[in-house]
Each structure stands twice: as C-alpha cells, then as structure tokens.
Design a protein around this motif. Structure first.
Motif, PDB file in Angstrom:
ATOM      1  N   ARG A  47       3.396  10.753  -0.348  1.00 54.41           N
ATOM      2  CA  ARG A  47       4.145   9.510  -0.502  1.00 54.41           C
ATOM      3  C   ARG A  47       5.385   9.779  -1.350  1.00 54.41           C
ATOM      4  O   ARG A  47       5.283  10.365  -2.432  1.00 54.41           O
ATOM      5  CB  ARG A  47       3.308   8.435  -1.186  1.00 54.41           C
ATOM      6  CG  ARG A  47       4.093   7.130  -1.380  1.00 54.41           C
ATOM      7  CD  ARG A  47       3.236   5.993  -1.848  1.00 54.41           C
ATOM      8  NE  ARG A  47       3.917   4.734  -1.666  1.00 54.41           N
ATOM      9  CZ  ARG A  47       3.352   3.545  -1.844  1.00 54.41           C
ATOM     10  NH1 ARG A  47       2.092   3.468  -2.187  1.00 54.41           N
ATOM     11  NH2 ARG A  47       4.032   2.438  -1.653  1.00 54.41           N
ATOM     12  N   ASN A  49       8.303   8.975  -3.878  1.00 55.93           N
ATOM     13  CA  ASN A  49       8.579   8.077  -4.999  1.00 55.93           C
ATOM     14  C   ASN A  49       9.691   8.716  -5.841  1.00 55.93           C
ATOM     15  O   ASN A  49       9.435   9.613  -6.643  1.00 55.93           O
ATOM     16  CB  ASN A  49       7.329   7.853  -5.846  1.00 55.93           C
ATOM     17  CG  ASN A  49       7.583   6.846  -6.981  1.00 55.93           C
ATOM     18  OD1 ASN A  49       8.699   6.384  -7.165  1.00 55.93           O
ATOM     19  ND2 ASN A  49       6.543   6.527  -7.724  1.00 55.93           N
ATOM     20  N   SER A  69       3.546   9.569  -9.553  1.00 52.95           N
ATOM     21  CA  SER A  69       3.723  10.160  -8.229  1.00 52.95           C
ATOM     22  C   SER A  69       2.975  11.474  -8.092  1.00 52.95           C
ATOM     23  O   SER A  69       2.777  11.956  -6.973  1.00 52.95           O
ATOM     24  CB  SER A  69       5.215  10.382  -7.942  1.00 52.95           C
ATOM     25  OG  SER A  69       5.790  11.225  -8.911  1.00 52.95           O
ATOM     26  N   GLN A 128       2.008   2.338  -7.038  1.00 56.79           N
ATOM     27  CA  GLN A 128       3.069   1.851  -6.155  1.00 56.79           C
ATOM     28  C   GLN A 128       4.435   2.077  -6.800  1.00 56.79           C
ATOM     29  O   GLN A 128       4.624   1.775  -7.984  1.00 56.79           O
ATOM     30  CB  GLN A 128       2.874   0.361  -5.907  1.00 56.79           C
ATOM     31  CG  GLN A 128       3.946  -0.263  -5.037  1.00 56.79           C
ATOM     32  CD  GLN A 128       3.749  -1.768  -4.905  1.00 56.79           C
ATOM     33  OE1 GLN A 128       2.686  -2.273  -5.209  1.00 56.79           O
ATOM     34  NE2 GLN A 128       4.785  -2.460  -4.466  1.00 56.79           N
ATOM     35  N   ASN A 155      -1.220   1.105  -0.942  1.00 54.56           N
ATOM     36  CA  ASN A 155      -1.358   1.997  -2.099  1.00 54.56           C
ATOM     37  C   ASN A 155      -2.825   2.220  -2.451  1.00 54.56           C
ATOM     38  O   ASN A 155      -3.175   3.215  -3.080  1.00 54.56           O
ATOM     39  CB  ASN A 155      -0.612   1.442  -3.309  1.00 54.56           C
ATOM     40  CG  ASN A 155      -0.314   2.529  -4.329  1.00 54.56           C
ATOM     41  OD1 ASN A 155       0.671   3.239  -4.219  1.00 54.56           O
ATOM     42  ND2 ASN A 155      -1.200   2.705  -5.301  1.00 54.56           N
ATOM     43  N   TYR A 158      -3.866   5.484  -1.218  1.00 55.92           N
ATOM     44  CA  TYR A 158      -3.489   6.621  -2.066  1.00 55.92           C
ATOM     45  C   TYR A 158      -4.453   6.749  -3.240  1.00 55.92           C
ATOM     46  O   TYR A 158      -4.854   7.861  -3.615  1.00 55.92           O
ATOM     47  CB  TYR A 158      -2.053   6.448  -2.580  1.00 55.92           C
ATOM     48  CG  TYR A 158      -1.036   6.442  -1.472  1.00 55.92           C
ATOM     49  CD1 TYR A 158      -0.509   7.630  -0.977  1.00 55.92           C
ATOM     50  CD2 TYR A 158      -0.592   5.244  -0.902  1.00 55.92           C
ATOM     51  CE1 TYR A 158       0.419   7.629   0.055  1.00 55.92           C
ATOM     52  CE2 TYR A 158       0.329   5.227   0.121  1.00 55.92           C
ATOM     53  CZ  TYR A 158       0.833   6.428   0.598  1.00 55.92           C
ATOM     54  OH  TYR A 158       1.749   6.415   1.628  1.00 55.92           O
TER      55      TYR A 158
END
Length: 300
Positions: A47, A49, A69, A128, A155, A158
C-alpha cells in the motif's frame, strides 16, 4: 448504511468522558520515542503512503502513532529468564485504523502482561494514510469524530495481513524468542479487536491464534471459525460506540462448542484499557489474567 457508519465510529478508542471535539483539540505533536527492539513484518499487501510516520499525544501519558506505512513487530523486553519458554501474547492496539493507541493499548498493557509470565509483542500495523502534518491529522480525526466522514475500511485488510504476518513470525522464531509455539495468542482493543476477530475468522493454518482476547470490540453475531480457539471478551454497557449491538457473537461461539468468557460491565465507556474509571471495567485485566491461568495458558 446507518449501521455501517455506527460500526466505523466504533473503531476509535477515545476517553468515555471527553467530548469528541475537545479530544481532537487536545491532540499535540510529540517526539518519536526511543527505538525499541522490533522486526519488520513482510508486506504481503502493498500500500502506497507518501506521508511520514509521526507521533502525537492525547494526554501527556497517552501517545498515538499515525501514518504507519512500515509494519513492525515490537518485541517487549521480558522480565523472564532469557531461556525460559513461555506463551506469547500479541497486542493489537486500536485507533479507528487511522492511528494506534500505543500507550493505552500497547506499552501500558505490555507491562502488566509481562508480570504474568508471557512473552509480549506489539503489532504495529499499517494505518490509513492521513495528511502529512499534525494539523492534517487533527482534521482527519475531526472529520471522523464530528462529521462522520467515510473511512476506508479496506485498511482493515492491511491490519489483518500484518497481524497474520506477526503470528507467523513469532511461531517461526519461537526458539529464538523462547516462545511456546503452541501457545501464541492475540489481544486486541477497539479497531484492534475487530482486527483480532477477522484474523481469527480467516482461520489460516499458520496464522491462527491459539487463544483470543477482544476488549471493547464487536459483539454482534458473525462467522465462527471451525474449531474456534478460546475467546475472552469484555465491554462496558455504556460503550457509546457498540451500545446498540447485541451479543450474538458469544452465543454463536458457545454453540460451536468453543470456550468463551464474556464480561459485560455496567459502566466504563470506551477505551478503558489502561485508564481506570472507578467502575467495574477496571477489573478487566485481572479477570483476563485469571482466564489465562484457568485455561492452562499461564501458571502464575
């Protein structure tokens, strides 16, 4: 849609007595604490970030981390003899998937768990992405608390992926960390409790917890995994986020034949992990400790 909005708000751990607007205004930036022993978790669900990880404080003794992250497993320093094999408890803090309540639901609980004779780890899972500034972070919190802005619930995926990676890592390094690989459990709070439940429901053979704890998490009926592990759950009757949910989850857990212990406290609000309120919810940790002993997980 209304039910989904209520669920979104339920994932955020805030003091029961503070108005949301006042709580957001009181959030201040704070220096990143000294590094602790930690191991990077393998990212199985990438993801992007671009923002930088940062820390803030809700109160002088309650710190938050946001824009995480790079997921990590924090290895809590143990008071056990270095070569003593022990059960492991992985803590999964809450924070609406926007931040992690690292003191209230991480460090402070870890100190108490250590005294029970378990190896303690904290799952610092990805959060997030929010704006890359304290003002941007506070604005994001304000939108969540006061305006009911939609939250990217993906999220949660994740958080689950990172928690599964943490369980796998602890089992893989059981000899190194002197952990009993057959006694690896997770204890989650608020959004962390939702992550804990979803991780358990995923029922992945190599990432299945051996025992599960959920503190002020979801209570409504949902899927119970096959051969479900023992479950401990606690929530206050005046929890403003989950107050309209029934307790079907625990009935379903019982009906499956699995062990379940559920504590419904008359008061305590939301976010009472390490914040005494003078209510019966203050006893949750002692009752969790007794539950661990009664289930043969610890001997103390």
């Amino acid at each position: 849609m209304k039910r989904l909005s209520a669920l979104i708000l339920s994932l955020v751990a805030v003091p029961a007595l503070a108005a949301p607007g006042d709580w957001v205004k009181g959030v201040l930036p704070v220096a990143t604490p000294p590094a602790m022993a930690s191991v990077d978790l393998p990212v199985t669900l990438p993801r992007a970030n671009p923002a930088h990880e940062a820390w803030a404080q809700q109160t002088p003794d309650q710190r938050l981390v946001y824009n995480v992250s790079k997921p990590q497993l924090i290895v809590w320093p143990s008071s056990l003899p270095a070569d003593a094999e022990a059960p492991a408890v992985l803590l999964v803090p809450g924070g609406g998937f926007q931040f992690l309540a690292m003191d209230n639901e991480g460090f402070d609980v870890a100190r108490r768990l250590d005294s029970l004779g378990v190896r303690v780890f904290i799952v610092k899972y990805r959060t997030q992405p929010v704006p890359d500034s304290i003002d941007g972070f506070k604005e994001a919190l304000g939108n969540l608390f006061q305006k009911g802005a939609p939250v990217d619930l993906t999220n949660r995926d994740y958080a689950v992926a990172d928690t599964q990676a943490a369980i796998r890592l602890v089992r893989k390094n059981a000899a190194r960390w002197h952990v009993n690989a057959a006694k690896v459990g997770i204890l989650g709070f608020s959004a962390g409790a939702m992550t804990t439940l979803a991780t358990t429901q995923a029922n992945a053979a190599d990432a299945r917890p051996d025992f599960v704890g959920m503190i002020y998490g979801p209570t409504e009926k949902s899927e119970v995994p096959a051969n479900a592990p023992p479950l401990f759950a606690a929530i206050a009757a005046d929890d403003r986020f989950f107050i309209k949910q029934d307790f079907g989850l625990f009935h379903a857990w019982r009906q499956s034949g699995a062990k379940v212990e559920f504590h419904l406290y008359s008061a305590g609000g939301h976010g009472f992990a390490s914040q005494p309120n003078g209510t019966t919810s203050d006893a949750w940790f002692d009752q969790y400790a007794l539950w661990l002993k009664a289930n043969g997980i610890v001997s103390r």
